[in-house]
Design a protein around this motif. Structure first.
Motif, PDB file in Angstrom:
ATOM      1  N   SER A   1      75.891  73.676 -12.282  1.00  0.00           N
ATOM      2  CA  SER A   1      75.041  74.771 -12.756  1.00  0.00           C
ATOM      3  C   SER A   1      75.472  75.258 -14.138  1.00  0.00           C
ATOM      4  N   TRP A   2      76.694  74.969 -14.502  1.00  0.00           N
ATOM      5  CA  TRP A   2      77.289  75.506 -15.723  1.00  0.00           C
ATOM      6  C   TRP A   2      76.583  75.080 -17.012  1.00  0.00           C
ATOM      7  N   PRO A   3      76.258  73.797 -17.223  1.00  0.00           N
ATOM      8  CA  PRO A   3      75.648  73.404 -18.499  1.00  0.00           C
ATOM      9  C   PRO A   3      74.359  74.153 -18.821  1.00  0.00           C
ATOM     10  N   LEU A   4      73.495  74.371 -17.828  1.00  0.00           N
ATOM     11  CA  LEU A   4      72.242  75.076 -18.081  1.00  0.00           C
ATOM     12  C   LEU A   4      72.502  76.497 -18.549  1.00  0.00           C
ATOM     13  N   SER A   5      73.432  77.186 -17.910  1.00  0.00           N
ATOM     14  CA  SER A   5      73.732  78.557 -18.294  1.00  0.00           C
ATOM     15  C   SER A   5      74.302  78.621 -19.708  1.00  0.00           C
ATOM     16  N   ILE A   6      75.156  77.660 -20.048  1.00  0.00           N
ATOM     17  CA  ILE A   6      75.746  77.634 -21.386  1.00  0.00           C
ATOM     18  C   ILE A   6      74.676  77.384 -22.441  1.00  0.00           C
ATOM     19  N   VAL A   7      73.770  76.448 -22.183  1.00  0.00           N
ATOM     20  CA  VAL A   7      72.685  76.168 -23.129  1.00  0.00           C
ATOM     21  C   VAL A   7      71.805  77.400 -23.315  1.00  0.00           C
ATOM     22  N   LEU A   8      71.503  78.105 -22.232  1.00  0.00           N
ATOM     23  CA  LEU A   8      70.695  79.319 -22.329  1.00  0.00           C
ATOM     24  C   LEU A   8      71.392  80.356 -23.200  1.00  0.00           C
ATOM     25  N   LEU A   9      72.684  80.547 -22.991  1.00  0.00           N
ATOM     26  CA  LEU A   9      73.441  81.518 -23.772  1.00  0.00           C
ATOM     27  C   LEU A   9      73.424  81.168 -25.262  1.00  0.00           C
ATOM     28  N   VAL A  10      73.743  79.920 -25.565  1.00  0.00           N
ATOM     29  CA  VAL A  10      73.789  79.491 -26.964  1.00  0.00           C
ATOM     30  C   VAL A  10      72.407  79.547 -27.594  1.00  0.00           C
ATOM     31  N   ARG A  11      71.392  79.114 -26.836  1.00  0.00           N
ATOM     32  CA  ARG A  11      70.019  79.123 -27.365  1.00  0.00           C
ATOM     33  C   ARG A  11      69.553  80.546 -27.654  1.00  0.00           C
ATOM     34  N   ALA A  12      69.886  81.486 -26.796  1.00  0.00           N
ATOM     35  CA  ALA A  12      69.453  82.866 -26.979  1.00  0.00           C
ATOM     36  C   ALA A  12      70.200  83.553 -28.114  1.00  0.00           C
ATOM     37  N   LEU A  13      71.476  83.231 -28.306  1.00  0.00           N
ATOM     38  CA  LEU A  13      72.282  83.921 -29.308  1.00  0.00           C
ATOM     39  C   LEU A  13      72.186  83.297 -30.697  1.00  0.00           C
ATOM     40  N   PHE A  14      72.125  81.967 -30.745  1.00  0.00           N
ATOM     41  CA  PHE A  14      72.296  81.296 -32.040  1.00  0.00           C
ATOM     42  C   PHE A  14      71.127  80.411 -32.453  1.00  0.00           C
ATOM     43  N   GLY A  15      70.159  80.174 -31.564  1.00  0.00           N
ATOM     44  CA  GLY A  15      69.026  79.362 -31.939  1.00  0.00           C
ATOM     45  C   GLY A  15      69.041  77.988 -31.306  1.00  0.00           C
ATOM     46  N   ALA A  16      68.071  77.166 -31.707  1.00  0.00           N
ATOM     47  CA  ALA A  16      67.839  75.890 -31.020  1.00  0.00           C
ATOM     48  C   ALA A  16      68.171  74.680 -31.882  1.00  0.00           C
ATOM     49  N   ARG A  17      69.024  74.845 -32.881  1.00  0.00           N
ATOM     50  CA  ARG A  17      69.377  73.692 -33.710  1.00  0.00           C
ATOM     51  C   ARG A  17      70.036  72.626 -32.852  1.00  0.00           C
ATOM     52  N   PRO A  18      69.642  71.364 -33.012  1.00  0.00           N
ATOM     53  CA  PRO A  18      70.165  70.285 -32.160  1.00  0.00           C
ATOM     54  C   PRO A  18      71.692  70.217 -32.124  1.00  0.00           C
ATOM     55  N   ALA A  19      72.327  70.453 -33.270  1.00  0.00           N
ATOM     56  CA  ALA A  19      73.795  70.377 -33.301  1.00  0.00           C
ATOM     57  C   ALA A  19      74.421  71.447 -32.409  1.00  0.00           C
ATOM     58  N   LEU A  20      73.814  72.641 -32.378  1.00  0.00           N
ATOM     59  CA  LEU A  20      74.323  73.710 -31.529  1.00  0.00           C
ATOM     60  C   LEU A  20      74.175  73.365 -30.051  1.00  0.00           C
ATOM     61  N   ILE A  21      72.995  72.874 -29.682  1.00  0.00           N
ATOM     62  CA  ILE A  21      72.743  72.540 -28.284  1.00  0.00           C
ATOM     63  C   ILE A  21      73.653  71.402 -27.831  1.00  0.00           C
ATOM     64  N   LEU A  22      73.775  70.376 -28.672  1.00  0.00           N
ATOM     65  CA  LEU A  22      74.645  69.251 -28.326  1.00  0.00           C
ATOM     66  C   LEU A  22      76.102  69.710 -28.199  1.00  0.00           C
ATOM     67  N   GLY A  23      76.526  70.572 -29.126  1.00  0.00           N
ATOM     68  CA  GLY A  23      77.892  71.087 -29.032  1.00  0.00           C
ATOM     69  C   GLY A  23      78.103  71.909 -27.785  1.00  0.00           C
ATOM     70  N   ALA A  24      77.105  72.722 -27.438  1.00  0.00           N
ATOM     71  CA  ALA A  24      77.222  73.526 -26.216  1.00  0.00           C
ATOM     72  C   ALA A  24      77.355  72.668 -24.972  1.00  0.00           C
ATOM     73  N   LEU A  25      76.538  71.600 -24.920  1.00  0.00           N
ATOM     74  CA  LEU A  25      76.609  70.693 -23.769  1.00  0.00           C
ATOM     75  C   LEU A  25      77.959  69.990 -23.709  1.00  0.00           C
ATOM     76  N   ALA A  26      78.458  69.561 -24.855  1.00  0.00           N
ATOM     77  CA  ALA A  26      79.746  68.867 -24.891  1.00  0.00           C
ATOM     78  C   ALA A  26      80.873  69.784 -24.422  1.00  0.00           C
ATOM     79  N   VAL A  27      80.860  71.033 -24.916  1.00  0.00           N
ATOM     80  CA  VAL A  27      81.898  71.984 -24.526  1.00  0.00           C
ATOM     81  C   VAL A  27      81.775  72.324 -23.040  1.00  0.00           C
ATOM     82  N   SER A  28      80.543  72.415 -22.533  1.00  0.00           N
ATOM     83  CA  SER A  28      80.348  72.821 -21.144  1.00  0.00           C
ATOM     84  C   SER A  28      80.921  71.818 -20.150  1.00  0.00           C
ATOM     85  N   ILE A  29      80.994  70.557 -20.538  1.00  0.00           N
ATOM     86  CA  ILE A  29      81.548  69.555 -19.613  1.00  0.00           C
ATOM     87  C   ILE A  29      82.951  69.111 -20.006  1.00  0.00           C
ATOM     88  N   ALA A  30      83.483  69.706 -21.088  1.00  0.00           N
ATOM     89  CA  ALA A  30      84.793  69.264 -21.584  1.00  0.00           C
ATOM     90  C   ALA A  30      85.922  69.631 -20.625  1.00  0.00           C
TER      91      ALA A  30
END
Length: 228
Positions: free
Chosen positions: A199-228
């Motif tokens: 459940s964690w990756p979806l919540s992290i993407v939502l947080l990053v998307r809401a705070l910082f926007g939808a730039r692909p690099a941000l979303i990809l970084g969020a996903l990478a960090v969420s499973i790191a």
């Protein structure tokens, strides 16, 4: 059969946590990505409050206190909407691209695969002191009929009065799985770990998307960090 028991435990846990969370989030006016993104946090909050309140009103820990608190929370949400937020529109939540959806699914699968590689068998446990305490705490909640954070600390230090407050959301959820499905405590523990992790990756993407926007690099970084 143990793998089937693990799958059943995950499914039941998802229902117990996600359904109350979805109901409360929906009644508060959240829509779209907000609903699944907030449902787990809202559902765990329901379980936490139910676990603390149940012994105060003389209820033994189980699914009944969870249902009662869900109904009370739902009623409170409706009251807030009627009295204070009547004119407020629904919050649809940020839009996400198809690539982001694929990325979230891939992250969940990676998390699941890694956990299965670590666990190896469904009823394996981490043989460490800390984990032994937490598994015993699930049994303690079931034996005493209380998963309250105000009583859980008595398990290992009752002679001194116990720790006055010990967070018990994990133990309350684990004991619910055992009581509702009949699986062993180790299987329930692994079910909890898997469900919350995927459940964690979806919540992290939502947080990053809401705070910082939808730039692909941000979303990809969020996903990478969420499973790191």
């Amino acid at each position: 059969m143990t793998w089937l028991a693990l799958a059943l435990a995950i499914a039941v846990l998802a229902l117990v946590i996600v359904l109350p969370g979805l109901l409360i989030s929906w009644l508060l006016g959240f829509r779209g990505l907000w609903l699944p993104g907030l449902s787990v946090a809202a559902g765990v909050s329901v379980i936490s409050v139910a676990a603390m309140v149940a012994p105060m009103v003389g209820l033994r820990w189980g699914i009944v206190p969870v249902l009662i608190v869900t109904a009370l929370f739902a009623g409170l949400c409706v009251l807030l909407r009627v009295l204070f937020w009547r004119g407020a529109g629904a919050l649809s939540g940020p839009r996400i691209s198809r690539a982001t959806v694929v990325g979230v699914v891939v992250a969940m699968l990676v998390m699941l695969a890694q956990l299965l590689l670590i666990i190896r068998v469904p009823d394996a446990i981490s043989q460490t002191f800390d984990n032994t305490f937490h598994l015993n705490a699930i049994r303690f909640a079931m034996n005493t009929g209380s998963a309250s954070p105000l009583t859980l600390g008595q398990m290992s230090s009752a002679y001194t009065g116990g720790v006055p407050f010990y967070p018990s959301a994990w133990h309350a959820s684990g004991s619910l799985i055992v009581m509702l499905t009949g699986v062993s405590i180790p299987v329930a523990s692994n079910a909890l770990t898997i469900f919350l992790a995927i459940s964690w990756p979806l919540s992290i993407v939502l947080l990053v998307r809401a705070l910082f926007g939808a730039r692909p690099a941000l979303i990809l970084g969020a996903l990478a960090v969420s499973i790191a």
